[in-house]
Design an enzyme around this catalytic site. Structure first.
Site, PDB file in Angstrom:
ATOM      1  N   GLY A   1     -12.793  -3.076   1.830  1.00  0.00           N
ATOM      2  CA  GLY A   1     -14.564  -2.867   1.536  1.00  0.00           C
ATOM      3  C   GLY A   1     -14.586  -2.452   0.025  1.00  0.00           C
ATOM      4  O   GLY A   1     -16.007  -2.100  -0.569  1.00  0.00           O
TER       5      GLY A   1
ATOM      6  N   GLY B   1      -8.100  -7.806   0.775  1.00  0.00           N
ATOM      7  CA  GLY B   1      -7.307  -7.981   1.838  1.00  0.00           C
ATOM      8  C   GLY B   1      -6.601  -9.224   1.624  1.00  0.00           C
ATOM      9  O   GLY B   1      -5.632  -9.762   1.530  1.00  0.00           O
TER      10      GLY B   1
ATOM     11  N   LYS C   1     -18.502 -15.127   4.183  1.00  0.00           N
ATOM     12  CA  LYS C   1     -20.280 -14.986   4.440  1.00  0.00           C
ATOM     13  C   LYS C   1     -20.277 -14.881   2.931  1.00  0.00           C
ATOM     14  O   LYS C   1     -20.153 -13.493   2.332  1.00  0.00           O
ATOM     15  CB  LYS C   1     -20.215 -13.798   5.418  1.00  0.00           C
ATOM     16  CG  LYS C   1     -19.489 -14.163   6.356  1.00  0.00           C
ATOM     17  CD  LYS C   1     -20.479 -12.436   7.553  1.00  0.00           C
ATOM     18  CE  LYS C   1     -19.820 -13.516   9.080  1.00  0.00           C
ATOM     19  NZ  LYS C   1     -19.799 -12.174  10.208  1.00  0.00           N
TER      20      LYS C   1
ATOM     21  N   ARG D   1       0.518  -1.515   0.103  1.00  0.00           N
ATOM     22  CA  ARG D   1       0.084   0.172   0.132  1.00  0.00           C
ATOM     23  C   ARG D   1       1.223   0.961   0.115  1.00  0.00           C
ATOM     24  O   ARG D   1       0.256   2.379  -0.841  1.00  0.00           O
ATOM     25  CB  ARG D   1      -0.828   0.162   0.885  1.00  0.00           C
ATOM     26  CG  ARG D   1      -2.613  -1.110   0.540  1.00  0.00           C
ATOM     27  CD  ARG D   1      -2.778  -1.140   2.318  1.00  0.00           C
ATOM     28  NE  ARG D   1      -4.167  -1.180   1.642  1.00  0.00           N
ATOM     29  CZ  ARG D   1      -5.089  -1.451   2.614  1.00  0.00           C
ATOM     30  NH1 ARG D   1      -5.289  -1.533   4.027  1.00  0.00           N
ATOM     31  NH2 ARG D   1      -6.652  -1.827   2.416  1.00  0.00           N
TER      32      ARG D   1
HETATM   33  C1  3PG Z   1      -8.775  -1.750   4.625  1.00  0.00           C
HETATM   34  O1  3PG Z   1      -7.690  -1.443   5.173  1.00  0.00           O
HETATM   35  O2  3PG Z   1      -9.604  -2.000   3.914  1.00  0.00           O
HETATM   36  C2  3PG Z   1      -9.057  -0.064   5.109  1.00  0.00           C
HETATM   37  O3  3PG Z   1      -7.293   0.909   5.186  1.00  0.00           O
HETATM   38  C3  3PG Z   1      -9.961   0.542   5.580  1.00  0.00           C
HETATM   39  O4  3PG Z   1      -9.167   0.178   6.688  1.00  0.00           O
HETATM   40  P1  3PG Z   1     -10.458   0.427   7.464  1.00  0.00           P
HETATM   41  O5  3PG Z   1     -11.731  -0.925   7.501  1.00  0.00           O
HETATM   42  O6  3PG Z   1     -10.530   0.163   9.141  1.00  0.00           O
HETATM   43  O7  3PG Z   1     -11.862   1.541   7.654  1.00  0.00           O
END
Ligand code: 3PG
Length: 395
Positions: free
Chosen positions: A374, A351, A198, A36
């Protein structure tokens, strides 16, 4: 689209506040995966090389509005220094007089990293007062944190109301272009691979992409919910009881739309996720009643590889099983190899999937790996993302 990007802005001599996603895994002060940080380098270098004074900021983890030493961004400052080959100053906080004076001392081409934004609860609450404090540090705001554009947070959304010039960075540009172009005009056959634990987290994606894909391959524990809904045994594996009806609806919707919907045809089962020896491989109609499904089996891999052989576009999110344990990693590693061998466009996000691809050292064989987790999923769901909206993408 009226979003502006950093190369359309005059940044010479200006204080440029850059929002990056430096939310990287850190163990005992050591960064475990710096992809990242590397993904932000194009924008960072552009700003520094073009005479900007860069104030970089990010969140790390979920400190919930309190200072947590283990979630300091200091290891990121050290890594950035190595990657850039130049000094990276580090502030003790992200707002306040001391930070402001450090910012005002910055010279053209210099970089200052602010401390974790989420040490202040105003960040996640999108508090206007916190946004204003951040905005005091900036003449130009650039968002290059695709991983957080689904978050309505102060440094992603609120700040855009208080800085005159706002724009996107090169990573955001690349993510938006890849995801929009390939999803809007995919080459067929278009295969969606959905794995992970899920169904609930993938419902939006499945429903949105059902209109566009030709085939769907399901893996991970979410497959258990589909098989249970069809009335097949899953032993004592986890599944989502309240989603059985929804799972059947998706299977039926796929049938109506002529989308081939594949579920695993065999599983590797175990007693416990940490088992070093599995219970064995079982066909989906006849599982060990006391066992748990932790991976897809070899017949599933052969079937899925066959489907992928013809694919021209592949979108993949979520592993096939508990791949962190080598006993249950074959299904996920196998699908990673098959995706890497696809001659068409392959887009991977999330991730776990990103981690999996890197573990298999296949990152160079994938057309595009999204840095979003997300945000990648919400983009695939067809949602308007608040961070992109704040930059003017949907205007
Ligand atoms: C992630 O790791 O998907 C982003 O950095 C967002 O992090 P968060 O889910 O803690 O908002």
């Amino acid at each position: 689209m009226s979003i502006k990007f950093i190369d359309q802005i005059d940044i010479k001599g200006k204080r440029v506040l850059g929002r990056f996603d430096f939310n990287v895994p850190i163990k005992e002060g050591e960064i475990q995966d710096d992809s990242r940080i590397k993904a932000a380098l194009d924008t960072i270098k552009y700003i520094l090389d073009n005479g900007g004074k860069l104030i970089a900021c990010s969140h790390l983890g979920k400190p919930k509005g309190k200072r947590v030493d283990e979630l300091s961004l200091k290891p990121v400052a050290r890594r950035l220094k190595e990657l850039l080959g130049k000094d990276v100053k580090m502030a003790n906080d992200c707002i306040g007089d001391q930070v402001l004076s450090m910012v005002n001392e910055l010279k053209e081409g210099e970089i200052l990293l602010l401390e974790n934004l989420r040490f202040h609860k105003g960040e996640t609450e999108n508090d206007p007062e916190f946004s204003k404090e951040l905005a005091k540090l900036a003449d130009v705001y650039v968002n290059d944190a695709f991983g957080v554009v689904h978050r309505k947070h102060a440094s992603v959304v609120g700040i855009c109301d208080y800085v005159d010039i706002v724009c996107g960075g090169f990573l955001i540009k690349k993510e938006v272009e890849y995801l929009s172009n390939y999803l809007a005009k995919p080459e067929h056959p278009f295969v969606l691979i959905a794995g992970g634990a899920k169904v609930s987290t993938k419902l939006g994606v499945l429903n949105n992409l059902l209109d566009r894909v030709d085939m769907i391959l399901i893996g991970g524990a979410m497959a258990n919910t589909f098989r249970k809904a069809q009335g097949y045994p899953i032993g004592s594996s986890i599944y989502e009881k309240d989603l059985l009806d929804e799972a059947l609806k998706i299977i039926n919707k796929a049938k109506e739309k002529g989308v081939a919907f594949y579920l695993p045809v065999d599983y590797v089962m175990g007693k416990d996720i940490n088992d070093q020896v599995p219970l064995g491989v079982f066909p989906y109609q006849n599982v060990d009643p006391d066992g748990k499904i932790f991976d897809t089996g070899p017949a599933t891999h052969a079937l899925y590889s066959e489907v992928l052989r013809e694919a021209k576009t592949v979108v993949w999110n979520g592993p096939m099983g508990a791949f962190e344990n080598p006993t249950f990693s074959q299904g996920s590693f196998g699908i990673a190899q098959s995706v890497a061998a696809v001659s068409g466009t392959t887009i991977v996000g999330g991730g776990d999937t990103d981690n999996l691809i890197h573990k298999c050292k296949l990152q160079d064989k994938i057309t595009f790996i999204s840095t979003g987790g997300g945000s990648f999923l919400e983009f695939l769901e067809g949602k308007q993302l608040p961070g992109l909206k704040a930059l003017g993408l949907y205007d």
